[in-house]
Design an enzyme around this catalytic site. Structure first.
Site, PDB file in Angstrom:
ATOM      1  N   HIS A 118     -21.315 -13.118  33.869  1.00  0.00           N
ATOM      2  CA  HIS A 118     -22.082 -14.300  33.447  1.00  0.00           C
ATOM      3  C   HIS A 118     -21.160 -15.470  33.073  1.00  0.00           C
ATOM      4  CE1 HIS A 118     -25.741 -12.004  33.660  1.00  0.00           C
ATOM      5  NE2 HIS A 118     -25.182 -11.051  32.925  1.00  0.00           N
ATOM      6  N   ARG A 122       5.350  -1.635  -1.449  1.00  0.00           N
ATOM      7  CA  ARG A 122       4.190  -0.797  -1.143  1.00  0.00           C
ATOM      8  C   ARG A 122       2.896  -1.445  -1.641  1.00  0.00           C
ATOM      9  NH1 ARG A 122       6.036   4.897  -0.706  1.00  0.00           N
ATOM     10  NH2 ARG A 122       4.051   5.612  -1.503  1.00  0.00           N
ATOM     11  N   ASN A 171       0.651  10.078  -7.692  1.00  0.00           N
ATOM     12  CA  ASN A 171       0.143   9.374  -6.504  1.00  0.00           C
ATOM     13  C   ASN A 171      -0.953  10.210  -5.888  1.00  0.00           C
ATOM     14  OD1 ASN A 171       2.145   7.539  -6.758  1.00  0.00           O
ATOM     15  ND2 ASN A 171       3.202   8.064  -4.865  1.00  0.00           N
ATOM     16  N   GLY A 172      -1.931   9.564  -5.267  1.00  0.00           N
ATOM     17  CA  GLY A 172      -2.957  10.323  -4.546  1.00  0.00           C
ATOM     18  C   GLY A 172      -4.226  10.436  -5.368  1.00  0.00           C
ATOM     19  N   LYS A 199      -6.392  -9.194  17.486  1.00  0.00           N
ATOM     20  CA  LYS A 199      -5.055  -8.756  17.055  1.00  0.00           C
ATOM     21  C   LYS A 199      -3.987  -9.382  17.921  1.00  0.00           C
ATOM     22  CE  LYS A 199      -5.784  -7.586  14.243  1.00  0.00           C
ATOM     23  NZ  LYS A 199      -6.573  -7.356  13.062  1.00  0.00           N
ATOM     24  N   TRP A 232      -1.625   1.509  -7.487  1.00  0.00           N
ATOM     25  CA  TRP A 232      -2.625   0.808  -6.670  1.00  0.00           C
ATOM     26  C   TRP A 232      -3.938   1.486  -7.020  1.00  0.00           C
ATOM     27  CZ3 TRP A 232      -3.337  -3.288  -3.576  1.00  0.00           C
ATOM     28  CH2 TRP A 232      -4.426  -3.279  -2.711  1.00  0.00           C
ATOM     29  N   GLU A 247     -11.850  -6.848  18.540  1.00  0.00           N
ATOM     30  CA  GLU A 247     -10.760  -6.635  17.586  1.00  0.00           C
ATOM     31  C   GLU A 247      -9.412  -6.589  18.324  1.00  0.00           C
ATOM     32  OE1 GLU A 247     -10.076  -6.847  14.643  1.00  0.00           O
ATOM     33  OE2 GLU A 247      -8.376  -5.531  14.242  1.00  0.00           O
ATOM     34  N   LYS A 259      -3.195 -13.832   4.284  1.00  0.00           N
ATOM     35  CA  LYS A 259      -3.768 -12.497   4.143  1.00  0.00           C
ATOM     36  C   LYS A 259      -5.135 -12.547   3.464  1.00  0.00           C
ATOM     37  CE  LYS A 259      -3.746  -8.052   4.541  1.00  0.00           C
ATOM     38  NZ  LYS A 259      -4.063  -7.588   5.901  1.00  0.00           N
ATOM     39  N   GLU A 283      -3.680 -13.283  17.337  1.00  0.00           N
ATOM     40  CA  GLU A 283      -3.145 -13.774  16.059  1.00  0.00           C
ATOM     41  C   GLU A 283      -1.658 -13.504  15.889  1.00  0.00           C
ATOM     42  OE1 GLU A 283      -5.321 -10.398  13.301  1.00  0.00           O
ATOM     43  OE2 GLU A 283      -4.661 -12.209  12.297  1.00  0.00           O
ATOM     44  N   CYS A 309       0.386   3.675  -4.345  1.00  0.00           N
ATOM     45  CA  CYS A 309       1.185   3.967  -5.538  1.00  0.00           C
ATOM     46  C   CYS A 309       2.588   4.407  -5.158  1.00  0.00           C
ATOM     47  CB  CYS A 309       0.549   5.092  -6.339  1.00  0.00           C
ATOM     48  SG  CYS A 309      -1.147   4.780  -6.797  1.00  0.00           S
TER      49      CYS A 309
END
Ligand code: F6R
Length: 600
Positions: free
Chosen positions: A499, A27, A96-97, A480, A70, A476, A595, A483, A2
């Site tokens: 192996h 944002r 916000n929050g 990252k 948001w 991961e 995305k 990509e 937000c």
């Protein structure tokens, strides 16, 4: 996440507040709204884009507040958009929050007030209404109400007959902008950067009265003077809050994102977790198997969760790449809980898998960042990870928030099934609470990571190794890097090197090894020796091993128990970012990637 804006001055309030909302668009948001004040309040708000919000010019308006929302409490609807008002339409509030204790107030106020939204914010407007009815002035009314609220929040309030805006900050940022003939308010300086670079950052507990030509700030009973600072950014840089890329900004937002994921959900003392889930003890005990379905980074968060669930909730867990998922006929749907892990809540492969599970009669839970998303609507239950919007294509803060939220789910299920003692649960919850501070320590060491990334950027390939909880993190880390840098990178379980993959290891293939709590570090050390003896440089990401004789470079991980690999992952994110930055890649929008992957 937000955004709040505010303006007090003689200019065209409507145009100025609308523009400052546009400035906060980066944002991410799902609804927006504005309140303008002349003799009455004019509130315009709706779900969707700011461009679709029509706010007429109000010639005599003296101030305005605006908000991009948001969703966290309640779907992204017109009614839930901010500003919120009281029953008399005398007060406008943006927020916000998260207000942790809003439900208690809502119950108390329900008989005497009419609620028009599902938000936590609206209780603030009604609480202020009661204060004003008792003859309390707006500034004091806001102070009294704020003292009753728990959680992390920033609010801005104006009211009919009042001169200016009252702003209050508690663990969520607010900044005031000082121009020659007007004063601005924003969640960050982006909101008003084209008008002024002279700003005052509010601190926790501050209540500010903002007028066109003055600002007075109090904290508790004290009147306080806060320093005016000059922001060095121009409007372009400020768009990303001063960061070059959204990805780096989002990496740095992780301490806040994790705090949001935990906010109001844990009781360390009793070792209990409240996720707003209505799963009876009987049902939890009846679960034979959990199937986790997810893609990409979310799949790796699922692998991490599987370790946690097997260790602490005593449940057999299978983790499925969503596009490969089938609900097998030999599984009992009544005893199988299916968890879809998805940042966007829209990934087509995961949605298809969720529908297969649902069609077979299994109970489903969506663990997602996106309120109102398809999977949040279609799953039987939803648990939000509360990361705030992630704009960079590469998932960063949402991975951390997913793992944290899945850890909460593990504690919840472990307690419901009596397989996790309250003392063990308390320890896990304490470790979770320490994660934001630990991540901050890693972020503070960014310059070392950047130098290391620059040193190794031109390597032939990069390998990541880790065992147990370190394995999904190694996968991961490699994802990252590949990509966003377009380099060859692979993650392996340490024991697998011999192996096959060991054939790829040379002096020009750095190996990033994760050796923390929960990663069988002593065993991984053997693998470190294997690659070192083939000449590979080793970057140790570790809380466990004395670094001196072993690693070429060491990234130190603060000690936070089983959450250490998630903290270690922040080093890997920064490493990937700086390798890609060194190569001038399109970091926020890597080639060929999107995305939200809404095609199968
Ligand atoms: C990688 C990345 C992707 C997503 C995957 C699933 O950085 O972002 O691998 O994790 O596309 O997306 P969600 O979580 O939205 O289902």
């Amino acid at each position: 996440m937000c955004g709040i804006t505010g303006y007090v001055g003689d200019g065209d309030c409507s145009a100025i507040v609308t523009k400052s909302l546009k400035n906060l668009e980066y944002r991410g948001y799902d609804s927006a709204g504005i309140a303008l004040l002349d003799d009455v309040l004019h509130i315009h708000k709706q779900s969707g884009q700011i461009d679709d919000l029509t706010v007429p010019s109000i010639p005599n308006a003296s101030c305005g507040i605006g908000h991009t929302r948001w969703s966290t409490h309640g779907a992204p609807t017109d009614a839930n958009a901010h500003p919120h008002s009281d029953c008399t339409e005398q007060v406008a509030v943006v927020h916000n929050g998260i207000i942790d204790n809003y439900e208690t107030f809502k119950q108390e106020l329900r008989d005497s007030h009419t609620f028009t939204s599902e938000t936590d914010t609206e209780v603030i407007a009604h609480l202020i209404e009661d204060e004003l009815k008792n003859g309390v002035q707006l500034r004091d009314a806001v102070e009294n109400v704020v003292s009753m609220l728990s959680g992390s929040f920033a609010i801005a309030v104006t009211a009919v007959g009042f001169d200016g805006i009252i702003a209050a900050r508690q663990d969520s940022p607010l900044v005031i902008g000082h121009a020659a003939d007007a004063t601005f308010l924003g969640s960050d300086v982006t909101a008003f950067i084209e008008h002024t670079q002279t700003v005052t950052f509010l601190e926790d507990g501050d209540i500010a009265h903002i007028k066109a030509d003055s600002v007075t700030i109090a904290n508790g009973d004290e009147h306080v003077e806060r320093e005016k600072q000059t922001v060095e950014w121009n409007a372009d840089a400020a768009e990303k809050g001063g960061y070059d890329h959204y990805m780096r900004k989002e990496i740095h937002e992780q301490p806040h994102a994790v705090r949001q994921a935990l906010s109001g959900r844990i009781n360390e003392l009793s070792g209990t977790v409240d996720l707003d889930l209505d799963l009876s003890e009987e049902y939890c005990k009846s679960i034979d198997e959990i199937q986790i379905i997810a893609c990409g980074t979310s799949y790796y968060a699922g692998l991490y969760a599987a370790e946690l669930l097997e260790q602490h909730a005593d449940i057999r867990v299978s983790v499925h790449i969503a596009s490969e998922y089938e609900f097998r006929a030999n599984r009992d749907p009544w005893r199988t809980l299916v968890i879809a892990v998805t940042q966007s809540g829209e990934t087509a492969d995961t949605l298809r898998a969720l529908r297969k599970a649902d069609g077979a009669g299994a109970r489903t839970i969506a663990v997602t960042n996106t309120v109102g998303s398809t999977m949040a609507r279609e799953a039987n239950d939803t648990v939000y990870i509360r990361s705030g919007p992630e704009i960079g294509v590469a998932a960063t803060k949402t991975f951390a928030s997913q793992v944290i939220t899945l850890t909460l789910l593990t504690v919840y299920l472990g307690r419901q099934r009596n397989s996790l003692a309250s003392s063990q649960a308390s320890t896990i919850l304490k470790e979770l609470s320490a994660v934001p501070g630990a991540i901050q320590q890693v972020l503070d060491a960014e310059s070392t990571v950047r130098e290391t990334a620059e040193e190794f950027a031109n390597s032939d390939a990069f390998f990541f190794i880790g065992r147990r909880y370190g394995h999904p993190v190694s996968l991961e880390g490699a994802l990252k890097l590949k990509e966003i840098s377009y380099d060859h990178a692979e993650g392996f379980a340490g024991g697998e090197l011999k192996h096959g993959p060991l054939a790829l290891v040379t002096e020009n293939t750095p190996v990033l090894a994760i050796l923390t709590e929960g990663t069988n570090a002593e065993d991984t050390l053997h693998n470190v020796k294997e690659v070192e003896s083939r000449g590979a440089p080793v970057i140790g990401v570790t809380s466990e091993i004395d670094p001196n004789p072993v690693f070429d470079i060491t990234f130190r991980v603060p000690e936070v128990g089983l959450m250490e690999p998630v903290v270690a992952n922040v080093y890997l994110q920064l490493f990937a970012y700086h390798v890609a930055d060194q190569k001038d890649r399109s970091i926020d929008k890597p080639r060929n990637l999107a995305k939200s992957v809404t095609v199968e």
